[in-house]
Scaffold this active site. Structure first.
Site, PDB file in Angstrom:
ATOM      1  CB  CYS A 166      82.995 -14.640 112.678  1.00  0.00           C
ATOM      2  SG  CYS A 166      81.601 -15.043 113.763  1.00  0.00           S
ATOM      3  CG  HIS A 306      82.321 -14.702 106.525  1.00  0.00           C
ATOM      4  ND1 HIS A 306      83.218 -15.172 107.456  1.00  0.00           N
ATOM      5  CD2 HIS A 306      81.257 -14.231 107.237  1.00  0.00           C
ATOM      6  CE1 HIS A 306      82.726 -14.990 108.682  1.00  0.00           C
ATOM      7  NE2 HIS A 306      81.531 -14.426 108.562  1.00  0.00           N
ATOM      8  CD  GLU A 317      81.545 -13.736 101.430  1.00  0.00           C
ATOM      9  OE1 GLU A 317      82.762 -14.026 101.422  1.00  0.00           O
ATOM     10  OE2 GLU A 317      80.685 -14.371 102.094  1.00  0.00           O
ATOM     11  CE  LYS A 338      82.251 -19.136 108.268  1.00  0.00           C
ATOM     12  NZ  LYS A 338      83.208 -18.595 107.304  1.00  0.00           N
ATOM     13  CG  HIS A 343      80.086 -19.186 111.343  1.00  0.00           C
ATOM     14  ND1 HIS A 343      81.450 -19.010 111.485  1.00  0.00           N
ATOM     15  CD2 HIS A 343      79.560 -17.922 111.250  1.00  0.00           C
ATOM     16  CE1 HIS A 343      81.724 -17.713 111.475  1.00  0.00           C
ATOM     17  NE2 HIS A 343      80.600 -17.049 111.326  1.00  0.00           N
ATOM     18  CG  PHE A 402      78.435 -10.245 115.509  1.00  0.00           C
ATOM     19  CD1 PHE A 402      77.975 -10.455 114.227  1.00  0.00           C
ATOM     20  CD2 PHE A 402      77.786 -10.892 116.552  1.00  0.00           C
ATOM     21  CE1 PHE A 402      76.899 -11.295 113.969  1.00  0.00           C
ATOM     22  CE2 PHE A 402      76.703 -11.733 116.318  1.00  0.00           C
ATOM     23  CZ  PHE A 402      76.261 -11.930 115.022  1.00  0.00           C
TER      24      PHE A 402
END
Length: 417
Positions: A166, A306, A317, A338, A343, A402
């Protein structure tokens, strides 16, 4: 050091098939979430997503190509050509005399996943001789995306894909900035694309229990930083920027959205899917990006988070922003787009870099929609539910992936200096 500016933006998103339609719907707080139409979801825990709607591939490809091209390639090529034209190259081509100074960095997280699924089913039904298309390999590999864009634009400079889940789009843009800074190119087409709303894409994330299952209210499901969030909403699309060396842009009289001032990338070295405690890797990444941009903490007025609408990301975050920015964290604004686009995985960093550039150029902050119940762990200004006019001097866009990979980009308002 050579300075880098953004002169073109191309967007294909679940809320618009162009820069202007996406921007308009962002400011209106429109959600792109709806029941999935791309496959039968009757046996899936999640039955909705943020699909790209009404995409007209005929504008960008001939009918023969459209018969086989994976959606991630369609979205990525379209967004790239939009960015090139938006930058003032109306024929979508690199000038012949500059072709070797144009490069393309475009990536994806998973590439042609839908094509893999369809080909497996076709092979089982028809056998390998008739079930596998001669285009199968070129439709699934990720670096075919920058390859196709280089063919269409004539760009013969650096050309390859960054693949970092991502954070892919963000890494592509950041590394493209470095390529220009270090004189490997004068112009870079950079960003990401993704199209994994599919059996394996949705099924895989459902198995991880990472996705929202709010099937009765899709438009309210992506709710970053809200106490009642229950997972992310999968999206698809592409975001591509045209980056240019400042003097090159000035010589041709280009319209400049903003300057790309800082970038950093690092790793948590912690877990294959979860962030490090208090997002320590992200904290380090933010500090490195600020140092690269040579900006004080107080210069940052907006953060495009994010903000995935998952418990771990949103909490950590927020903690990372507070740890790095201290008291200033209470003064800056931070929103997650998002909440509207879903996402988009490997496309997210490119889409959100484009949105951040527009924030600086147009002086409006997009909201975080569906923010209804405050979470004590998420207690910053998330621009809740309604867009806000605000001229900020510098902004940061965050992306995490990830494997513990992190990226942070810092852009600043261009004042003609």
């Amino acid at each position: 050091m050579r300075r880098v500016v953004v002169t073109g933006i191309g967007l294909v998103t679940p809320i618009g098939n162009s820069l202007e339609s996406t921007w308009t719907n962002l400011l209106a707080g429109k959600s792109g979430a709806a029941p999935i139409t791309l496959f039968d979801t009757s046996q899936f825990a999640t039955k909705f997503g943020c699909e790209v709607k009404g995409f007209e591939g005929e504008q960008w490809f001939d009918k023969r190509e459209l018969k086989h091209l994976d959606r991630f390639l369609q979205f990525g090529v379209a967004a790239a050509l939009m960015a090139v034209r938006d930058a003032g190259y109306e024929d979508g081509k690199a000038p012949a005399a500059e072709a070797d100074r144009w490069g393309v960095y475009l990536g994806a997280g998973l590439g042609g996943l839908r094509t893999i699924e369809d080909t497996l089913l076709s092979t089982k039904a028809k056998g390998p001789r008739y079930g596998i298309s001669p285009y199968f390999v070129t439709d699934i590999i990720i670096n075919e995306l920058p390859g196709m864009v280089s063919i269409r634009t004539g760009a013969t400079g650096p050309n390859f894909s960054h693949v970092s889940a991502c954070a892919t789009g963000a890494h592509s843009v950041g590394e493209a900035m470095r390529a220009i800074r270090h004189d490997y190119a004068d112009v870079m087409v950079a960003g990401g694309a993704e199209a994994t709303i599919s059996i394996l894409g949705v099924g895989g994330f459902n198995s991880m229990r990472a996705m929202s299952t709010r099937n009765d209210e899709p438009e309210r499901a992506s709710r970053p930083f809200d106490k009642d969030r229950d997972g992310f909403v999968i999206g698809e699309g592409s975001g591509v920027l045209l980056l240019e060396e400042l003097e090159h842009a000035k010589r041709r009289g280009a319209r400049i959205y903003c300057e790309l001032a800082g970038y950093a990338a690092n790793s948590d070295a912690h877990h294959v899917a979860a962030p490090a405690p208090e997002h320590r890797g992200a904290q380090a990444c933010f500090r490195l990006a600020l140092r690269d941009a040579k900006l004080d903490l107080s210069s940052i007025g907006y953060i495009n988070a994010h903000g995935t609408s998952t418990d771990l990301n949103d909490k950590h975050e927020s903690l990372a922003v507070k740890a790095v920015f201290g008291e200033h964290a209470r003064k800056l604004a931070m929103s997650s787009t998002k909440s509207m686009t879903g996402h988009t995985l490997g496309a997210a960093g490119g889409i959100e870099a484009g949105i951040t550039a527009l924030v600086l150029a147009r002086g409006v902050l997009p909201p975080t929609i569906n923010y209804e119940t405050p979470d004590p762990d998420c207690d910053l200004d998330y621009v809740p539910n309604v867009a806000r006019e605000a001229q900020v001097e510098a902004a940061m866009s965050n992306s995490f992936g990830f494997g513990g990979t992190n990226a942070a980009m810092i852009m600043r308002r261009y004042r003609g200096d």
